[in-house]
Design an enzyme around this catalytic site. Sequence first.
Site, PDB file in Angstrom:
ATOM      1  N   LEU A 145       0.861  -1.169   0.000  1.00  0.00           N
ATOM      2  CA  LEU A 145       0.000   0.000   0.000  1.00  0.00           C
ATOM      3  C   LEU A 145       0.903   1.226   0.000  1.00  0.00           C
ATOM      4  O   LEU A 145       1.993   1.197   0.576  1.00  0.00           O
ATOM      5  CB  LEU A 145      -0.887   0.032   1.249  1.00  0.00           C
ATOM      6  CG  LEU A 145      -1.958  -1.064   1.384  1.00  0.00           C
ATOM      7  CD1 LEU A 145      -2.649  -0.949   2.742  1.00  0.00           C
ATOM      8  CD2 LEU A 145      -2.977  -0.972   0.265  1.00  0.00           C
ATOM      9  N   ASP A 146       0.453   2.297  -0.621  1.00  0.00           N
ATOM     10  CA  ASP A 146       1.221   3.531  -0.572  1.00  0.00           C
ATOM     11  C   ASP A 146       1.385   3.979   0.880  1.00  0.00           C
ATOM     12  O   ASP A 146       0.563   3.654   1.747  1.00  0.00           O
ATOM     13  CB  ASP A 146       0.511   4.632  -1.367  1.00  0.00           C
ATOM     14  CG  ASP A 146       0.437   4.318  -2.851  1.00  0.00           C
ATOM     15  OD1 ASP A 146       1.306   3.570  -3.334  1.00  0.00           O
ATOM     16  OD2 ASP A 146      -0.486   4.812  -3.512  1.00  0.00           O
ATOM     17  N   LYS A 147       2.420   4.741   1.140  1.00  0.00           N
ATOM     18  CA  LYS A 147       2.732   5.175   2.502  1.00  0.00           C
ATOM     19  C   LYS A 147       1.515   5.774   3.202  1.00  0.00           C
ATOM     20  O   LYS A 147       1.226   5.448   4.360  1.00  0.00           O
ATOM     21  CB  LYS A 147       3.878   6.193   2.471  1.00  0.00           C
ATOM     22  CG  LYS A 147       4.215   6.783   3.837  1.00  0.00           C
ATOM     23  CD  LYS A 147       5.327   7.812   3.734  1.00  0.00           C
ATOM     24  CE  LYS A 147       5.623   8.437   5.097  1.00  0.00           C
ATOM     25  NZ  LYS A 147       6.691   9.465   5.020  1.00  0.00           N
TER      26      LYS A 147
END
Length: 326
Positions: A145-147
Amino acid sequence: MTVGEPEDDNERHLSVEIPPELDGKRLDVACAQLFDQYSRSRLQAWIEAGRLCVDGIVTTRPRLPVAAGQRLVLDAEPEPDSTVQAQPIALTIVYADRDLVVIDKPAGLTVHPGAGQRDGTLQNALLHHFPQTAALPRAGIVHRLDKDTSGLMVVALTLKAHARLVAALQARAVHREYDALVQGELIAGGRIEAPIGRHPRDRLRMAVVDHGGREAVTHYRIEERFRQFTRLRVRLETGRTHQIRVHLAHLRHPIVGDPVYGRAVRGSGLAAPLREALHAFRRQALHARALEFIHPGHGKPMRWDAEPPADMQALYALLRAHAAFV
């Protein structure tokens, strides 16, 4: 099967058959595709060390041509990654057994170390809480997942689970649903099918591109309507980098707070508390809320759900109050 899977008698030994499309390819090229959980350099080193059999015969020749139907067996001895150190970072563990762990990742936590961040990541945390992941590629992380996207992620705890989860992801058999708050009022759900590749001018961004992009399909439906905003339930059919963010921006309904693909909220006609909360929301309002797949160990279907975190819930409450007020 496109990904090498451990044989039942020894988890170290990954076995796969050469498919027709790899007939005549070099052994190292075929291995890079069939055992893609490992780097090409590591696979070449293992071949040269005599840890690969072709139809039961050990070979040390990476350039050897292979034929469709041949069986490869790789002795993938676990090799701990000493470059990433364990760190006692708190994790919200939704589920865990001997094969896998499901984590509700908070926004702000980077998944694995990179050029801009060497520690303080999910991978560092996994090595602390689950030391056995040191012997797995990227500490068992099979998707990311993106940050600043929160939500559910599955992490493998064994080599067999890792191989099977990677295969399930490639076969689109891992079902993922997201909660997204977007700008604008959508009137119906739909399907976005648009290839995604690197932005032609900004190499740090992804974009819908006419040539050279990878297939990307996103499904969405309306979860809740607000004035000037819409809450969506989004389902991924493919899993490209920034896919949901890019596709919704392409639809001209970017995710609220997205610093890369979004736009400033104008705030026309919005109540002051809501306008201030929207301007203060500094991440994409995107949460991975559901995860479903066949368990790689016992073979039963499993599903987990996690409600959006407090910051998104607070925005929804303000939007509901604004809609009731006007």
